[in-house]
Design a protein around this motif. Sequence first.
Motif, PDB file in Angstrom:
ATOM      1  N   PHE A 193      36.898  44.910  32.843  1.00 42.52           N
ATOM      2  CA  PHE A 193      36.463  45.875  33.852  1.00 42.52           C
ATOM      3  C   PHE A 193      34.989  46.218  33.639  1.00 42.52           C
ATOM      4  CE2 PHE A 193      35.890  50.213  35.484  1.00 42.52           C
ATOM      5  CZ  PHE A 193      36.307  50.019  36.783  1.00 42.52           C
ATOM      6  N   ALA A 194      34.199  46.070  34.689  1.00 40.89           N
ATOM      7  CA  ALA A 194      32.775  46.417  34.610  1.00 40.89           C
ATOM      8  C   ALA A 194      32.322  46.934  35.962  1.00 40.89           C
ATOM      9  CB  ALA A 194      31.945  45.212  34.171  1.00 40.89           C
ATOM     10  N   GLU A 195      31.090  47.361  36.006  1.00 45.98           N
ATOM     11  CA  GLU A 195      30.540  47.962  37.219  1.00 45.98           C
ATOM     12  C   GLU A 195      29.183  47.368  37.541  1.00 45.98           C
ATOM     13  OE1 GLU A 195      31.497  52.308  38.205  1.00 45.98           O
ATOM     14  OE2 GLU A 195      30.471  52.267  36.269  1.00 45.98           O
ATOM     15  N   ASN A 214      32.382  43.463  45.327  1.00 50.43           N
ATOM     16  CA  ASN A 214      33.366  44.372  44.719  1.00 50.43           C
ATOM     17  C   ASN A 214      34.750  43.728  44.579  1.00 50.43           C
ATOM     18  OD1 ASN A 214      34.122  47.246  43.919  1.00 50.43           O
ATOM     19  ND2 ASN A 214      35.556  46.900  45.606  1.00 50.43           N
ATOM     20  N   THR A 215      35.335  43.829  43.398  1.00 52.26           N
ATOM     21  CA  THR A 215      36.713  43.363  43.162  1.00 52.26           C
ATOM     22  C   THR A 215      37.407  44.443  42.321  1.00 52.26           C
ATOM     23  OG1 THR A 215      36.221  42.265  41.070  1.00 52.26           O
ATOM     24  CG2 THR A 215      35.935  40.935  43.070  1.00 52.26           C
ATOM     25  N   PRO A 216      38.726  44.339  42.149  1.00 49.34           N
ATOM     26  CA  PRO A 216      39.406  45.373  41.340  1.00 49.34           C
ATOM     27  C   PRO A 216      38.832  45.517  39.931  1.00 49.34           C
ATOM     28  CG  PRO A 216      41.023  44.099  42.555  1.00 49.34           C
ATOM     29  CD  PRO A 216      39.694  43.414  42.783  1.00 49.34           C
ATOM     30  N   PHE A 218      35.645  44.719  39.119  1.00 49.11           N
ATOM     31  CA  PHE A 218      34.174  44.782  39.171  1.00 49.11           C
ATOM     32  C   PHE A 218      33.817  45.792  40.257  1.00 49.11           C
ATOM     33  CE2 PHE A 218      29.962  42.629  40.237  1.00 49.11           C
ATOM     34  CZ  PHE A 218      29.356  42.931  39.035  1.00 49.11           C
ATOM     35  N   LYS A 219      33.598  47.020  39.806  1.00 44.58           N
ATOM     36  CA  LYS A 219      33.401  48.133  40.742  1.00 44.58           C
ATOM     37  C   LYS A 219      31.930  48.205  41.142  1.00 44.58           C
ATOM     38  CE  LYS A 219      34.512  53.090  41.095  1.00 44.58           C
ATOM     39  NZ  LYS A 219      33.272  53.596  41.651  1.00 44.58           N
TER      40      LYS A 219
END
Lengths: 381, 381
Positions: A193-195, A214-216, A218-219
């Motif tokens: 998980f990253a942003e 944007n993906t679940p 990769f916010k």
Amino acid sequence: MPEKVALIGSGNWGSAIATKLGVNVLKPENGFDPVVEMWVFEEYVKFEGGKWERPARGAKPPEGKTWVDEGYSPLTQVINEKHENIIYLPDIPLPVSIHANPDIKSTVTGATMMIFVIPHNFLAPLVPKLQGAFAPGCIGISLIKGIEFKDGKPILISDLLAEEMKKAEGAPVVNMSVLMGANVANEVAKGDFAEATIGCTDLAIGAKWVKLFNTPDFKVDPVADVAGAELCGALKNVVALGAGFVDGLGMGGNTKAAIIRIGLKEMQKFCQVFYGDRNILSETFLESCGVADLVTTCFGGRNRKCADIFAKCIKDGTPKTWDVIEAEELNGQKLQGTGTSKDVMECIHKAGKEKDFPLMVQIHKIAFEGAAPDTIIDINK
Amino acid sequence: MPEKVALIGSGNWGSAIATKLGVNVLKPENGFDPVVEMWVFEEYVKFEGGKWERPARGAKPPEGKTWVDEGYSPLTQVINEKHENIIYLPDIPLPVSIHANPDIKSTVTGATMMIFVIPHNFLAPLVPKLQGAFAPGCIGISLIKGIEFKDGKPILISDLLAEEMKKAEGAPVVNMSVLMGANVANEVAKGDFAEATIGCTDLAIGAKWVKLFNTPDFKVDPVADVAGAELCGALKNVVALGAGFVDGLGMGGNTKAAIIRIGLKEMQKFCQVFYGDRNILSETFLESCGVADLVTTCFGGRNRKCADIFAKCIKDGTPKTWDVIEAEELNGQKLQGTGTSKDVMECIHKAGKEKDFPLMVQIHKIAFEGAAPDTIIDINK
């Protein structure tokens, strides 16, 4: 008309980001053309001894032969067959939407959204080949980290890109955004998980880029501030030197948090002083490109680590130069914070704004003017 | 007319802050009365066996005797003789300006600036004794950490204080500010570099408090946002649980930075939703009370530590309750984040705002509803 995406660059970060946008373009409801052309600087590769090999740097095939004659395959061909960038992002599958293309002109033909993720000095020689290829109204985004300086002023890479793009004959006005943030290519590619932050000129354009990236896991959030979002990525490395000094001296957690926070405020001030004509927003510094990228860098990055050693060695009476520390610790990689510190200091000097940047000034004094590392906390005196 | 400062409270934090303001009031150019009355809840102390002792909790002196008859001295007398709070901040000299006073009325008589640094429920019984004592136009500041909840709504301690103060007969309108931030009493007292934020109703009042508290090793900045500055200090403990889950699962630095940053944004949103009628500023979250306090808590605090253990134990198939972890790790102290998480969740539910707080909701699900810790990263799904 579906949006047509072109990805200019296929290194580690370019390939990692392809794993996100490559999934999104395959969903019909998103309204993208399901094929993304990815420009690859062509190389030749061969699977030998259990691993992928390339010819030695600068080597040429024997007289009258090509690398293909020598048993090598073009990298683009291998990427398209294996759906994997076996050189720059091994062991990570690329979505079937990603099509490696060695030809820059056909990569961008008809593109309405162009992603730049190459060393920015690679662009100039490419531009003449782009003439009239991309679609009118095409928008662009820079994923290129870094900053340039000229005559004591910072220059945005996204501005350099926009300038170059204007040179292409018949170039439409290319609106440039940036994607920045606390993300490491291999972790993003693995699905940790990253942003990221989209710095854009307006939020309608930002929303297009969010939909693409944007993906679940990769916010991606937009902020209407290109300059702030882009400058953070370079300036954070200077602050990380300060965090490293604090660590090297064994100061406590509150002191470190204070240095990081004061650094964040000086980053904001730097953007305001040098890009006051742009729309620098406080919110930018609360986005991934701001506080999150800074925190990651001040707790985990190489600038922090080398500055920690720098301060500790002085404290122990065995000082080392930055060159020595770099050589011992970075395995051939280069520190960015030290060079940026010098450039930033030149900007501050030229503008006569030393009083507005006590931390940046003190970091430079410690790093390059012989000040004791514990003077890092003299910034409120 | 010089400003006259009264310090209501003399615990660890009250004594630590006395080391800063006590120095500033002694500088004539600052325009303060050079004596600060510090209200001390009187206790009795005796130096015995090489250390300071107090009677056992709840013990009474023998029939017809006082503690003084038994060889004890009043704590106020010892503080004033030794210029040291030998019970609550041992080994740190207090400035000579600080005068310990067991009488609340004489402590506040003539005060123009009142500092509250006591458990807030201590105030109600004191108020009747303050009648008409402090000066008209007196301003107040709360250094009290924490938050109350009532009927699914958060209540600011500074509002509770202001309410109580109004009950004092002839009470002037007391303007209340707060001092919050990334600071630990003992580190501040030792002179480690730290910061704090003054949350104030206007910056002119903020400047008065900055002049009182700011020293070279304690950087104090004002922000015209009382509610934001005060709420951060409580909400950060909830976010720290999320950071602890990430640590316990061994997730990477970027994931942790993302959780911290998303937490900071939700803290901001919480302030906006529940104190939308106040002046909640983005800048507040870039101050020490915001990002710096949050970073310190998410890397070093007890909420982070216990949540780390909570997640790790679930991962290892040997789950532990919060009560067990608290008992094993905190040596009699209590976790704040878990209780605040429940209260915050009740506020969010009552307001029907679950969609605005995906991280706070997920932290509550993991902490209290049996969700797996790795669902912490499901917040962008």
